[in-house]
Design a protein around this motif. Structure first.
Motif, PDB file in Angstrom:
ATOM      1  N   GLU A 330      35.839  40.598 -57.956  1.00  0.00           N
ATOM      2  CA  GLU A 330      36.062  39.255 -58.523  1.00  0.00           C
ATOM      3  C   GLU A 330      37.223  39.257 -59.509  1.00  0.00           C
ATOM      4  O   GLU A 330      37.866  38.221 -59.724  1.00  0.00           O
ATOM      5  N   LEU A 331      37.504  40.421 -60.123  1.00  0.00           N
ATOM      6  CA  LEU A 331      38.494  40.478 -61.193  1.00  0.00           C
ATOM      7  C   LEU A 331      39.867  40.852 -60.661  1.00  0.00           C
ATOM      8  O   LEU A 331      40.515  41.794 -61.103  1.00  0.00           O
ATOM      9  N   ARG A 332      40.324  40.091 -59.673  1.00  0.00           N
ATOM     10  CA  ARG A 332      41.688  40.258 -59.148  1.00  0.00           C
ATOM     11  C   ARG A 332      42.539  39.131 -59.709  1.00  0.00           C
ATOM     12  O   ARG A 332      42.191  37.954 -59.603  1.00  0.00           O
ATOM     13  N   PHE A 333      43.684  39.491 -60.309  1.00  0.00           N
ATOM     14  CA  PHE A 333      44.427  38.532 -61.117  1.00  0.00           C
ATOM     15  C   PHE A 333      45.510  37.769 -60.364  1.00  0.00           C
ATOM     16  O   PHE A 333      46.022  36.778 -60.881  1.00  0.00           O
ATOM     17  N   SER A 334      45.890  38.228 -59.189  1.00  0.00           N
ATOM     18  CA  SER A 334      46.882  37.485 -58.404  1.00  0.00           C
ATOM     19  C   SER A 334      46.355  37.352 -56.986  1.00  0.00           C
ATOM     20  O   SER A 334      45.941  38.338 -56.379  1.00  0.00           O
ATOM     21  N   GLY A 335      46.371  36.150 -56.475  1.00  0.00           N
ATOM     22  CA  GLY A 335      45.849  35.908 -55.138  1.00  0.00           C
ATOM     23  C   GLY A 335      44.330  35.956 -55.106  1.00  0.00           C
ATOM     24  O   GLY A 335      43.660  35.932 -56.137  1.00  0.00           O
ATOM     25  N   GLN A 336      43.794  36.048 -53.917  1.00  0.00           N
ATOM     26  CA  GLN A 336      42.358  36.084 -53.722  1.00  0.00           C
ATOM     27  C   GLN A 336      41.885  37.531 -53.552  1.00  0.00           C
ATOM     28  O   GLN A 336      42.666  38.406 -53.180  1.00  0.00           O
ATOM     29  N   PRO A 337      40.582  37.778 -53.820  1.00  0.00           N
ATOM     30  CA  PRO A 337      40.054  39.123 -53.552  1.00  0.00           C
ATOM     31  C   PRO A 337      40.258  39.508 -52.097  1.00  0.00           C
ATOM     32  O   PRO A 337      40.250  38.666 -51.199  1.00  0.00           O
ATOM     33  N   ARG A 421      45.042  42.226 -70.093  1.00  0.00           N
ATOM     34  CA  ARG A 421      45.751  43.313 -69.418  1.00  0.00           C
ATOM     35  C   ARG A 421      47.240  43.277 -69.738  1.00  0.00           C
ATOM     36  O   ARG A 421      47.856  44.315 -70.010  1.00  0.00           O
ATOM     37  N   GLN A 422      47.821  42.077 -69.711  1.00  0.00           N
ATOM     38  CA  GLN A 422      49.248  41.970 -69.995  1.00  0.00           C
ATOM     39  C   GLN A 422      49.557  42.356 -71.431  1.00  0.00           C
ATOM     40  O   GLN A 422      50.585  42.987 -71.717  1.00  0.00           O
ATOM     41  N   ASP A 426      52.128  45.385 -72.373  1.00  0.00           N
ATOM     42  CA  ASP A 426      53.278  45.185 -73.271  1.00  0.00           C
ATOM     43  C   ASP A 426      53.238  46.172 -74.434  1.00  0.00           C
ATOM     44  O   ASP A 426      54.275  46.715 -74.836  1.00  0.00           O
ATOM     45  N   LEU A 427      52.058  46.406 -74.975  1.00  0.00           N
ATOM     46  CA  LEU A 427      51.924  47.344 -76.091  1.00  0.00           C
ATOM     47  C   LEU A 427      52.258  48.772 -75.658  1.00  0.00           C
ATOM     48  O   LEU A 427      52.941  49.512 -76.370  1.00  0.00           O
ATOM     49  N   LEU A 428      51.780  49.154 -74.491  1.00  0.00           N
ATOM     50  CA  LEU A 428      52.062  50.497 -73.990  1.00  0.00           C
ATOM     51  C   LEU A 428      53.557  50.694 -73.752  1.00  0.00           C
ATOM     52  O   LEU A 428      54.120  51.748 -74.059  1.00  0.00           O
TER      53      LEU A 428
END
Length: 517
Positions: A330-337, A421-422, A426-428
C-alpha cells in the motif's frame, strides 16, 4: 550449641528498600536469596513475625503471609512453640530454584540500591545441574525472543507508523459502535479462519488493489504477518526439506525456517528481484520459495515480470510452493501498487499481507490468501495455535474497510510517508554524501543507506544506539560471508526535527569513526 539466631541481627535483610505495592514479594525474594546464597543457613532461626514487621515497618500479617509461603515452598519450617527456622532439609528444594529466582529478579523484581559490598550470587554446582535440566528447546526459543525484541521508538527505528494518523476518528467511532452491540461479544468460538465479514472485505480489497485472485473462502485471518509466515512454514516444510530464501531477507522469516529445521538456500537478488537461475543451480528441487516481489525486503527493488514468469515456471516444474510476502504494497509513492505474483498462479502461490504497516502494529491483524486445498490445513494450524483472532477488532476493521475509510486512509498516509522519505533523502544528501548513498526506491517506511566496503555497519549501529538512535545494520540480514555494509533507516514515525537531529548524530559518528568513502 544451637544455630545462630538472627532475632536481633538482620544483616541478611540489609539494603532492603521496600516499594509500595510489593512489600511481601520483595521480602520473600530477599529471604529466598539469603537462604540460597548461604547468608541464612539450615537451622537458623528467623525473628518473630511481630518483631520483623516492626523493624521493617510492615504489617504483621504481611510478614506472616511471607513466612507461610516460604514454608510451603520448603525454604522455612515452622516449629510449634519454638518459632520459624530455615529448613534443615534444603535438598528437597528444586535444584533450579536459586537461578530461576535470580532470573525473575533481573526481569523486574530487583530490589533497588543493594549494598555494593554484597558478594555476587554464585551457585556453580546448582547452575550446572540447572543447565543440564533445561528442556532442549528452551535455549533456542530464548534466542528467538532476543531476535524479536522490538527496537526502541526512536530514530531510525523500522516499521514505526506516523503517530496520530491511526487509529483515526472514524476507527474510534466504529469501535464504539461495535462494542456497544452484541456482535463483538459472541457466546462461542468463531471460525478459526476469521470473521466472515472481514474475509469478504479483504477479498474485495486485494482483488481490486492487488489483482489477487481469490474468494472470501481463501482468506485466513492471522495475528499479524509473522504468524502467517510461521503457519505457512510449518505447513509447507518438514525437518531437512529444502527452501529458498532471498539474500538478504527478513529476520523473522529466517527464524521461522530455522524453527521448522528447513534446509535453507540463500538466493541472491539483483535489480530485477530474486535470481531464479542462481536458485535453480543451488537447489533445483526446493519445496518452497519465500519472496518479497513487490518490495524486496530490505533493499526495495520490485521483481520484474520476466523474473516472475521464470519463478513460476520453475515452481511448476519442480512442484514447489511460492510464498509471496506482500508486507507494505500500500505504501508505494508513485503510481499504483504492483499486481501480485499470486494473480499469475493462484494455485501455486500463498499470499501474505498485514495491516500493521498501514494502520498500527498493535492491531495484530494479518491475512493469508491460500489455495482452496490448503484452507483446511491453515484452519487446523490456527486452531492449534490460538483458535482465532480477537473478534471485536475484526468487526471494527471489517466496517472500516466496508465503509470506505480504509482506502481513504491509505491515500492519506502515502502522501505523508512520501514527504517523510524525501525529507530524509535530502538530509542524507546534504550531510552524509561523503560516506555513502541511498538505495533507489519508491515504497515503504524505510530506506537503505549503503556504506563504503571497509565500514563496519554493526559496530556503527552499536555506537548509534549509545547516542539515542535505533539503526539496523544491513550486513546482518545477509547469509554468512555475503553481506554488504549499510544502514536501514526507518522514517515513517518521526518528525522532520527528529530526522534532522538523527542525521546530524550520524554525521558526527561518521566523522569520529569512519574514513571518507
Amino acid at each position: 550449641m544451637g544455630k545462630q539466631s538472627i532475632t536481633n541481627d538482620l544483616a541478611a535483610l540489609g539494603g532492603l528498600l521496600l516499594r509500595p505495592g510489593s512489600m511481601g514479594r520483595q521480602l520473600a525474594a530477599r529471604l529466598r536469596e539469603a537462604i540460597e546464597s548461604g547468608q541464612l543457613r539450615p537451622g537458623d532461626r528467623l525473628p518473630a513475625s511481630r518483631l520483623l514487621a516492626r523493624k521493617l515497618e510492615l504489617a504483621r500479617g504481611t510478614v506472616a503471609d511471607v513466612f507461610s509461603q516460604l514454608v510451603a515452598e520448603g525454604y522455612l519450617e515452622s516449629r510449634v512453640g519454638a518459632g520459624t527456622y530455615v529448613a534443615r532439609d534444603l535438598g528437597r528444594l528444586p535444584i533450579a530454584a536459586g537461578p530461576q529466582r535470580l532470573l525473575h529478579r533481573h526481569a523486574g523484581d530487583a530490589l533497588p540500591n543493594w549494598p555494593q559490598a554484597e558478594p555476587p550470587f554464585r551457585f556453580p554446582k546448582q547452575l550446572e545441574t540447572a543447565q543440564a535440566d533445561m528442556p532442549p528447546n528452551a535455549g533456542r526459543f530464548a534466542a528467538f525472543a532476543e531476535r524479536f525484541a522490538p527496537q526502541p521508538l526512536r530514530p531510525f527505528s523500522v516499521a514505526v507508523p506516523l503517530a496520530g494518523i491511526a487509529p483515526d476518528q472514524n476507527w474510534r467511532r466504529l469501535g464504539n459502535r461495535v462494542r456497544a452491540s452484541m456482535e463483538a461479544a459472541p457466546t462461542g468460538y468463531e471460525d478459526p479462519c476469521g470473521l466472515k465479514e472481514l474475509r469478504e472485505a479483504i477479498a474485495a480489497y486485494v482483488r481490486k488493489s492487488r489483482a489477487v485472485v481469490c474468494e472470501p473462502e481463501n482468506v485466513v485471518i492471522t495475528n499479524g504477518a509473522q504468524q502467517g509466515l510461521y503457519i505457512t512454514g510449518r505447513i509447507l516444510l518438514g525437518p531437512g526439506e529444502p527452501a529458498w530464501a532471498e539474500n538478504p531477507a527478513y529476520p523473522g522469516l529466517m527464524t521461522v525456517l530455522e524453527d521448522v529445521q528447513a534446509r535453507v538456500f540463500r538466493i541472491p537478488v539483483d535489480g530485477q528481484g530474486v535470481d531464479v537461475s542462481a536458485g535453480a543451480v543451488q537447489c533445483p528441487d526446493a519445496r518452497a520459495a519465500f519472496v518479497t516481489p513487490s518490495h524486496q525486503f530490505p533493499l526495495g527493488m520490485v521483481m520484474s515480470m520476466p523474473r516472475r514468469m521464470e519463478l513460476l515456471a520453475w515452481a511448476r516444474t519442480c512442484g514447489a510452493w511460492i510464498v509471496e510476502d506482500d508486507y507494505d504494497s500500500e505504501l508505494r509513492f508513485s503510481g499504483q501498487p504492483f499486481p501480485s505474483l499470486q494473480g499469475l498462479d493462484p494455485q501455486r502461490v500463498i499470499y501474505l499481507g498485514t495491516m500493521s504497516k498501514v494502520l498500527f502494529p498493535s492491531l495484530r491483524i494479518g491475512y493469508a490468501i491460500v489455495p482452496q486445498r490448503l484452507v483446511g490445513a491453515f484452519a487446523g494450524a490456527r486452531s492449534l495455535m490460538d483458535k482465532q483472532s480477537p473478534t471485536a477488532e475484526q468487526h471494527v476493521l471489517a466496517a472500516y474497510m466496508r465503509e470506505g475509510y480504509f482506502e481513504a486512509h491509505v491515500r492519506r498516509i502515502r502522501k505523508l510517508y512520501a514527504q517523510r522519505r524525501q525529507i530524509l533523502l535530502d538530509l542524507l544528501q546534504a550531510r552524509l554524501a561523503n560516506w555513502g548513498s541511498p538505495q533507489p526506491g519508491e515504497q515503504g517506511m524505510h530506506l537503505i543507506f549503503w556504506l563504503a566496503p571497509h565500514v563496519d555497519d554493526v559496530a556503527l549501529s552499536l555506537a548509534a544506539s549509545r547516542q539515542g538512535l535505533a539503526v539496523r545494520p544491513v550486513s546482518s540480514l545477509y547469509g554468512k560471508g555475503t553481506g554488504r555494509p549499510g544502514l536501514m533507516l526507518g522514517f515513517g514515525g518521526f518528525s522532520e526535527k527528529q530526522l534532522e537531529e538523527g542525521v546530524e548524530t550520524l554525521r558526527q559518528l561518521f566523522e569520529r569513526y569512519c574514513q571518507l568513502a
